[in-house]
Design a protein around this motif. Structure first.
Motif, PDB file in Angstrom:
ATOM      1  N   HIS A  40       0.835  -1.213   0.000  1.00 34.78           N
ATOM      2  CA  HIS A  40       0.000   0.000   0.000  1.00 34.78           C
ATOM      3  C   HIS A  40       0.866   1.258   0.000  1.00 34.78           C
ATOM      4  O   HIS A  40       0.485   2.279  -0.597  1.00 34.78           O
ATOM      5  CB  HIS A  40      -0.936  -0.004   1.203  1.00 34.78           C
ATOM      6  CG  HIS A  40      -2.102  -0.915   1.033  1.00 34.78           C
ATOM      7  ND1 HIS A  40      -2.023  -2.287   1.213  1.00 34.78           N
ATOM      8  CD2 HIS A  40      -3.399  -0.677   0.678  1.00 34.78           C
ATOM      9  CE1 HIS A  40      -3.190  -2.821   1.002  1.00 34.78           C
ATOM     10  NE2 HIS A  40      -4.062  -1.887   0.677  1.00 34.78           N
ATOM     11  N   LYS A  43       1.768   1.976  -3.497  1.00 34.37           N
ATOM     12  CA  LYS A  43       0.640   2.542  -4.249  1.00 34.37           C
ATOM     13  C   LYS A  43       0.490   4.036  -3.960  1.00 34.37           C
ATOM     14  O   LYS A  43       0.099   4.803  -4.827  1.00 34.37           O
ATOM     15  CB  LYS A  43      -0.644   1.800  -3.900  1.00 34.37           C
ATOM     16  CG  LYS A  43      -0.667   0.382  -4.452  1.00 34.37           C
ATOM     17  CD  LYS A  43      -1.971  -0.334  -4.108  1.00 34.37           C
ATOM     18  CE  LYS A  43      -1.965  -1.751  -4.680  1.00 34.37           C
ATOM     19  NZ  LYS A  43      -3.215  -2.476  -4.367  1.00 34.37           N
ATOM     20  N   ALA A  54      -4.859   4.480   1.618  1.00 31.88           N
ATOM     21  CA  ALA A  54      -3.946   3.349   1.752  1.00 31.88           C
ATOM     22  C   ALA A  54      -3.948   2.812   3.186  1.00 31.88           C
ATOM     23  O   ALA A  54      -3.999   1.596   3.411  1.00 31.88           O
ATOM     24  CB  ALA A  54      -2.537   3.767   1.339  1.00 31.88           C
ATOM     25  N   ALA A  58      -5.190  -0.914   4.138  1.00 33.99           N
ATOM     26  CA  ALA A  58      -4.202  -1.830   4.710  1.00 33.99           C
ATOM     27  C   ALA A  58      -4.662  -2.314   6.094  1.00 33.99           C
ATOM     28  O   ALA A  58      -4.567  -3.502   6.410  1.00 33.99           O
ATOM     29  CB  ALA A  58      -2.841  -1.145   4.799  1.00 33.99           C
ATOM     30  N   GLU A 446     -11.282   1.181  -5.573  1.00 35.25           N
ATOM     31  CA  GLU A 446     -10.923   0.862  -4.194  1.00 35.25           C
ATOM     32  C   GLU A 446     -11.430  -0.523  -3.797  1.00 35.25           C
ATOM     33  O   GLU A 446     -10.738  -1.274  -3.104  1.00 35.25           O
ATOM     34  CB  GLU A 446     -11.515   1.919  -3.255  1.00 35.25           C
ATOM     35  CG  GLU A 446     -10.863   3.299  -3.401  1.00 35.25           C
ATOM     36  CD  GLU A 446     -11.468   4.306  -2.442  1.00 35.25           C
ATOM     37  OE1 GLU A 446     -12.361   3.906  -1.682  1.00 35.25           O
ATOM     38  OE2 GLU A 446     -11.030   5.472  -2.467  1.00 35.25           O
ATOM     39  N   GLN A 449      -9.118  -3.084  -5.251  1.00 44.70           N
ATOM     40  CA  GLN A 449      -7.886  -3.181  -4.475  1.00 44.70           C
ATOM     41  C   GLN A 449      -8.126  -3.906  -3.154  1.00 44.70           C
ATOM     42  O   GLN A 449      -7.296  -4.720  -2.717  1.00 44.70           O
ATOM     43  CB  GLN A 449      -7.326  -1.783  -4.214  1.00 44.70           C
ATOM     44  CG  GLN A 449      -6.812  -1.092  -5.478  1.00 44.70           C
ATOM     45  CD  GLN A 449      -6.483   0.368  -5.254  1.00 44.70           C
ATOM     46  OE1 GLN A 449      -6.887   0.958  -4.267  1.00 44.70           O
ATOM     47  NE2 GLN A 449      -5.763   0.954  -6.182  1.00 44.70           N
ATOM     48  N   GLU A 453      -6.450  -7.431  -1.815  1.00 46.49           N
ATOM     49  CA  GLU A 453      -5.801  -7.646  -0.519  1.00 46.49           C
ATOM     50  C   GLU A 453      -6.426  -8.828   0.215  1.00 46.49           C
ATOM     51  O   GLU A 453      -5.730  -9.612   0.871  1.00 46.49           O
ATOM     52  CB  GLU A 453      -5.913  -6.377   0.339  1.00 46.49           C
ATOM     53  CG  GLU A 453      -5.181  -5.176  -0.226  1.00 46.49           C
ATOM     54  CD  GLU A 453      -3.725  -5.464  -0.495  1.00 46.49           C
ATOM     55  OE1 GLU A 453      -3.125  -6.232   0.280  1.00 46.49           O
ATOM     56  OE2 GLU A 453      -3.190  -4.948  -1.477  1.00 46.49           O
TER      57      GLU A 453
END
Length: 508
Positions: A40, A43, A54, A58, A446, A449, A453
């Motif tokens: 992150h 990124k 981020a 995370a 988002e 992403q 994760e």
């Protein structure tokens, strides 16, 4: 004495090795979580995410990680204040941890900050609530690692009681093996001294037989439990695989939604450009209408000027008419003078004949002038009437045209302003839609992403599940081996009993 030393050495080595293995396992989990943080951070450097986005993503990804056989082991995050950033117990999130103490009064989070700032990572032992019995507090060993960029301290731990239970299980296995060895030795000695110790030997054999049956039953139960754990681990691995597949499908759907949102955004931008062009055309039309209005005003001014000039011509004609009346008066006077001259010439006789001829000619000219003057007067009257008609007609038509033109221009301006207002509303709505579509596209990105994760976390859990499955398989093999050894021990005891009882019968 030798067996005691063997058991003690085995227990010490097993405890040390198992504790090291557990330490390495939680270090591995923290390293995997730290990799999520670093990903992150990259990124953020690339501009794909803001710092706030981020950190939020995370923390959420790390907070969802669960591992262990019961999937009840977790990770937490606190900063160096210390303040809790992420924890499964949501009531702790955001709390000031400076005064937080465990059951024995240690400020454990303050100690974690000291370890993190001193060496960057390390182990810490403290007292924490038991996983099964919340009213009980047990010792726990945790590993922490510090990330300076975000001022985050990541941690996870193991319960020492669980490790001791595993060590005790291994100790029982070793004791069982020692007992089996001792029994074999005792049986070997019994062959030498069996005549003198028959009774005690039979008693010992019976006890060993019962103990062997107990060990065998325990091994069977352990094997059954291992089989159940193996089946559960396999089911869990299968469920993880299905979950990973579902997450990948969700990720693909989110990516398709993101692409559709981007396409909608492009279409919205095209609509916005078209609306802006339409607004520009309406603005140009308003300018053109203003120019037409100005030109109409110039035409009106020119027509008024023309009417004024025509009126001046009419005045000139009237002046000519007045002058013609004067000429008619002169003609009339000339005729009168000619008549008087003719009368005087007639009175003069012969001497006035020439003058009479001149008087007649003057009279004739006066008649001709009078006729021409009358004709001119009639033409002037006719012209005056026509000019007045033209002026009146032109003025009336011009007034109507001015009124109609002004009304049409006003209506055109009114409609143009209405179009401008409507286009402004359309542009505003398109801007609003464009912003909403942009928000949808960002949210989809988002979500994609976040799902990515989650996929990483699921892969880590899958790896841990495979490791647990391997451990269960090894334990099952140990249980099978223990079961075989117990069966062999029972067989040996039965042979000993047969030998002792058989010898005794022969002796009798």
């Amino acid at each position: 004495m030798f067996s005691t030393l063997f058991i003690y050495s085995s227990y010490t080595n097993t405890s040390k090795n198992l504790m090291n293995e557990k330490k390495l396992s939680i270090q591995f989990v923290i390293q995997a979580a730290m990799a999520v943080v670093k990903d992150h951070q990259e990124k953020v450097k690339k501009g794909e995410l803001t710092l706030e986005q981020a950190k939020k993503m995370a923390a959420a990804s790390i907070g969802r990680i669960r591992y262990g056989q019961a999937k009840d082991d977790y990770l937490w995050i606190n900063d160096s204040f210390p303040k809790m950033v992420e924890h499964p117990v949501k009531s702790l999130v955001g709390n000031d941890l400076n005064t937080f103490k465990d059951k024995v009064g240690d400020k454990i989070f303050v100690k974690m900050v000291d370890i993190a700032k001193a060496s960057g990572d390390g182990f810490i032992q403290y007292t924490w609530v038991d996983k099964k019995d919340k009213s009980k507090h047990v010792p726990k060993l945790s590993y922490i690692a510090y990330d300076k960029d975000w001022d985050w301290i990541l941690g996870t731990g193991i319960y020492i009681e669980d490790v001791k239970a595993t060590i005790n299980k291994a100790l029982i296995e070793d004791i069982t093996k020692v007992i089996i060895a001792m029994i074999i030795i005792i049986l070997a000695i019994s062959f030498v001294v069996k005549k003198n110790i028959r009774g005690p030997l039979l008693s010992i054999a019976e006890k060993l037989f019962k103990t062997s049956e107990y060990v065998s039953n325990g091994a069977n139960k352990s094997l059954d439990n291992c089989n159940l754990l193996s089946a559960a681990s396999q089911n869990q691995a299968s469920s993880l695989q299905q979950t990973v597949s579902s997450v990948e499908e969700i990720n693909a759907m989110i990516q398709r939604n993101s692409a559709s949102a981007q396409a909608s955004k492009d279409t919205s931008l095209k609509s916005q450009n078209s609306a802006n062009k339409g607004k520009g055309s309406v603005d140009e039309m308003l300018v053109t209408i203003e120019d037409i209005t100005k030109n109409n005003e110039k035409v009106i001014s020119r027509m008024k000027l023309t009417n004024s000039e025509v009126s001046e011509i009419l005045n000139i004609i009237k002046n000519i008419n007045e002058k013609t009346k004067v000429i008619n008066d002169i003609v009339f006077q000339t005729k009168l003078l000619s008549f008087n001259a003719s009368v005087e010439a007639a009175r003069a006789g012969e001497s006035g004949k020439g003058f009479a001829v001149v008087a007649e000619e003057i009279g004739a000219l006066a008649n001709m002038s009078g006729s021409a003057s009358e004709e001119i007067r009639e033409l002037i009257d006719s012209s005056m009437n026509k000019v007045e008609q033209i002026v009146n007609s032109t003025t009336s038509v011009m007034d109507e045209m001015i009124a109609e033109g002004t009304q049409a221009v006003d209506k055109g301006k009114e409609k143009a302003y209405e179009c401008k207002v409507i286009l402004d509303e359309i542009i505003g709505n398109v801007d609003l839609v464009n912003n909403q579509v942009n928000e949808i596209a960002n949210a989809s990105k988002e979500q994609s992403q976040g799902v990515h994760e989650i996929s990483k976390a699921m892969e880590i859990l899958d790896q841990v599940g495979h490791e647990n499955n391997s451990t269960v398989i090894e334990t099952a093999e140990s249980s099978k081996q223990l079961q075989r050894e117990a069966q062999e021990l029972i067989h040996v005891i039965e042979q000993v009993k047969e030998m002792v009882e058989g010898k005794s019968k022969k002796a009798s």
